[in-house]
Structure formats: C-alpha cells, structure tokens
Design an enzyme around this catalytic site. Sequence first.
Site, PDB file in Angstrom:
ATOM      1  N   PHE A 115      28.623  38.724  40.890  1.00 16.13           N
ATOM      2  CA  PHE A 115      28.796  38.541  42.279  1.00 16.13           C
ATOM      3  C   PHE A 115      29.565  37.244  42.708  1.00 16.13           C
ATOM      4  CE2 PHE A 115      25.547  35.621  42.051  1.00 16.13           C
ATOM      5  CZ  PHE A 115      25.269  34.915  42.975  1.00 16.13           C
ATOM      6  N   LYS A 116      29.682  36.556  41.727  1.00 19.51           N
ATOM      7  CA  LYS A 116      30.481  35.025  42.133  1.00 19.51           C
ATOM      8  C   LYS A 116      31.848  35.401  42.320  1.00 19.51           C
ATOM      9  CE  LYS A 116      26.604  33.051  41.387  1.00 19.51           C
ATOM     10  NZ  LYS A 116      26.408  32.130  40.113  1.00 19.51           N
ATOM     11  N   ASP A 117      32.557  36.470  41.717  1.00 21.05           N
ATOM     12  CA  ASP A 117      33.814  36.916  42.069  1.00 21.05           C
ATOM     13  C   ASP A 117      34.232  36.995  43.466  1.00 21.05           C
ATOM     14  OD1 ASP A 117      34.575  36.956  39.484  1.00 21.05           O
ATOM     15  OD2 ASP A 117      33.920  39.051  38.905  1.00 21.05           O
ATOM     16  N   LEU A 120      34.616  33.534  44.478  1.00 22.57           N
ATOM     17  CA  LEU A 120      35.666  32.913  43.600  1.00 22.57           C
ATOM     18  C   LEU A 120      37.041  33.299  43.255  1.00 22.57           C
ATOM     19  CD1 LEU A 120      32.811  31.190  41.080  1.00 22.57           C
ATOM     20  CD2 LEU A 120      34.604  29.886  42.722  1.00 22.57           C
ATOM     21  N   THR A 150      28.617  31.599  37.429  1.00 15.64           N
ATOM     22  CA  THR A 150      29.943  30.814  38.444  1.00 15.64           C
ATOM     23  C   THR A 150      30.676  29.997  37.341  1.00 15.64           C
ATOM     24  OG1 THR A 150      28.001  30.376  40.075  1.00 15.64           O
ATOM     25  CG2 THR A 150      30.067  28.670  39.852  1.00 15.64           C
TER      26      THR A 150
END
Length: 503
Positions: A115-117, A120, A150
Amino acid sequence: MKYNSTRNRSVSVSAAQAIAQGISADGGLFVPESLPQYSYEDLCKLKEMTYQGRAQRILSDFLTDFTQPEIEESVREAYSPNKFGGEHPAPLALQQNGDKNMYVLELWHGPTCAFKDMALQILPHLLTKSMSKVSGGKKAVILVATSGDTGKAALEGFRDVAGTEIMVFYPQDGVSPMQERQMNTQEGGNVHVCAIQGNFDDAQTGVKKIFTDPACGQKLAEHNMMFSSANSINWGRLLPQIVYYFSAYCDLMGTGEMDYEGEKVNIVVPTGNFGNILAAYYAMKMGLPVNKLICASNENNVLTDFIRTGVYNKNRPFHTTSSPSMDILVSSNLERLLYDMTGGNDALVASWMKSLNDAGVYTVNAEVKAKMDELFYGGYCDEQGTKAAIKEMFETENYLIDPHTAVAVNVYQQYLQETGDLETPAIIASTASPYKFAASVLEALTGERGQGSEFDKVAELSALTGTQIPQPIADLQQKPLRFAQVCNIAGMEMAVLGTLGIQ
C-alpha cells in the site's frame, strides 16, 4: 493553506515547505491548520470521477501553493495504468462475512506490491516540486526508516529522481526475506540501503535524531543539501492516503451499497505507525461518513492498549511476527491525532512526547480518552489468529490475503462479536500482496512453510492456490544483490555522511 508543528503551533509554513522539510525543527510533525469540508453533494461529484480525478480534487484543497498543472502532472505520472496494472489503482473486492458484506480495499497493485506505493509513487513528484519552490536549489537527502514495505516503495519511487539521494535503514532481522531482497536489489544511481542491528523503533528513532541534529544539518547545508523524509511523518506521504478512503466510499456509492446521504461505513486498518488509519481519521473529519475506525494490531499491541486505556506504554517486549510492517512500539503518527483531539494544544502534546521519550509512557486526559472511545475500536491478533484468518478467507471465499490483512480481518471479526454491529458495511484495508510473505501464507494454508528458496515458495503458493504471481515479484528473482551494508544504531549518522561523501 498553512501547516503548523504539533509541538509549536506558532510555526506556520506552506505545503511546499512542510513536504520539503519533512519534520519540524522542534521534532514536531506538520499538520494542516484546517481541514477542507466535503458535503454529500461533493461526494456525489467525486463518485462520477476516476481515481485520478478524485486525487486531483483532494490534493488541490491541501496543496494551495501548487498550480493545477503541477498537481495534474503529479497525479497522472503517479497513478498511470502501467504502474498499477489497470485504470483503478485501489479497487474494492467484495467478500462475504457472515450476515454482512465487507469490502476489501486492495492497496497493493503498485510496483512494490504494498500500500505504500499509493503514496510513494506520487511523493517524489510532490517533493521535487516543493524543493524547487523553497530549497534554493539544494539536493534533497531522503532518509527512511522501514519495517519492510516503506523502504522498497520509497526506493522505487525516488529511483533516479533528479536532485535527490535516498537512504533506507531497515532492521536486519525484522523484515521478510522478500522485503529484504526487494530493497537490496534496488536499481538506481541515487539509492542506498543499510541494515541496522536493532528493530524498527531503533531505526525510526535514529533517523529522527539525525533529522533534528543541527550539526549534521549544517554539514549537509555546506554541501548544498538538506534532509527530507519519505516516512509517513512527511505530510506529502500521508496526504495521498486520504484519497483512497474517499475513493472506496465513492465506489460503494456507485454500486448502490451506499444509497442514502450520511450512510456510514466502518474502516478497518492493520496498524503500525498509525499513518494509514490517521488518513482515514482525517477523511472522516473532512466529511466522509464513518461509524468506527477499527485499529488492528498484531502481538505488538501497544495501540490496542492505548485505545482501550488511554495509557501509551512502549515498555514491553518486542515481538517479531509474520506481519513485520506492524512490528512497531512507537507509532509516530499518533502525535498528529493527539494534536487534533486536544484542539491544537501543542504544549500538552509536546509534554506527552517528552514523557514518551524520557520514560517510555504517557497518559492522555479524560477528554481525549472520551473522543477516542467514540471513534475508535482497538483490537489485536496473535500469530495463531493470523494464520486462521488466512486459511478461513481462502477456504470460504477463495480469496488469498497476506498476514497484515489477516490481522485486520481477525480484529474485525472480534469487533462484530463484541458489538453485534452487522448493519454497517466495512472497508478492510488490504495492505500487501500475499506473495511478499509466501512462507507465512503457505504455513497458514498447509502447516508447512514450503521448501527451497523464497522463490520456490512463491511458485508453490501459486500452484497451491491457482493465483497469479505479481510481475514485480516474479521479476525480482533475476536481479543481482547490490547492497549488504550493516551498521549499529550509533553508526547510522556516520553511514549517512559516508554515503554522501561528507566527512
């Protein structure tokens, strides 16, 4: 819109300054002075938009010193179909859960399968534009502490971005083999990776110490550089996460699930550093109809205890689990929640953070505790419960989930049993592909962790479940290892300066 520090509200900076700087010089986190308010009519308009359109609308309300073309370009480049495997980067999957539907919000279709994509992929665009506005031509040195996801997402997002260098620190024995390989094979001329002898909290504390060390900052300034962050302490990381909660609700409006004004949902988030669930809290404060924010922890259940008692106490055993991105005892973004719930009482928030730093514990007042009781439900899931949730979801729904999502599913089931709330639809934040944790998922399904290499286990999981290996995972096997640096906690600053060629 201006941004204040949670520890000194007299600090007032632009969005570009908040994003470029990452963290306030006093150690506080930047928060917006106010939140835009969205009516039911606004939600109806968002419902008719694509994800990209929704992101442009919401970001525009916060980034008032950015031009519309700057925001449109950032969104277009970040959420292009070739990066997320389709037009919708955050689709909902319908799953039955007893007597009531729950909806799995799949946040892992990006290039690193986590989900960090979602944040980011856009942060590099926001940061470089911010730097051009406020930095006077300085290079951004981005420091990241990661508990697994992350790090890779930040490395991929900032790979070969002009005017940046990025260095990621991760706990040597605290990430999954796939997460470690993703980081240590990262391509790019401006990327650097270092393991530390410690846990995530040690890495996060070390990065914050470097950030706020005036002598270290001065050394960078002498070389025309400045620190910034890609962790969720950076407002530019947190803001894009607000978008997908609005988007999920609007998608449910589109299906007819949300069929009247003000109909509420529950939002369930597997939680470590508190950034993902804080984004849902901000969405609710902006007008998203939310009944309960369900905070799901693993065996590192410091947040569960805090929500239930009002006492935050990090003085407890640290557990290494199958959901490593949640193996955290100091949840940095909680500071932003406390600032909001105290009405911006910076002195009180600063005193609690000082107590946490000095004694490892603080206790909130009755007013804050009452607000938390109204909005939040806290629960945690042990390793057996995690395995059981993975197995049950696959056997009953033919749907494969990773250990972090399994924690959320388990805690949501606890919530239903405890409250009997079968009327409110639930959105479950699914934060990673199960293929990032193949051995753990195999063990949940079969009782065995699989044989051979990590990629043998990936292949076994695919054959067993009939599900497709994500392309970023499949491609990883052929990439050479680039990084093998390890340092102790005390050596983190020296590792940064050495990497930058600064003595």
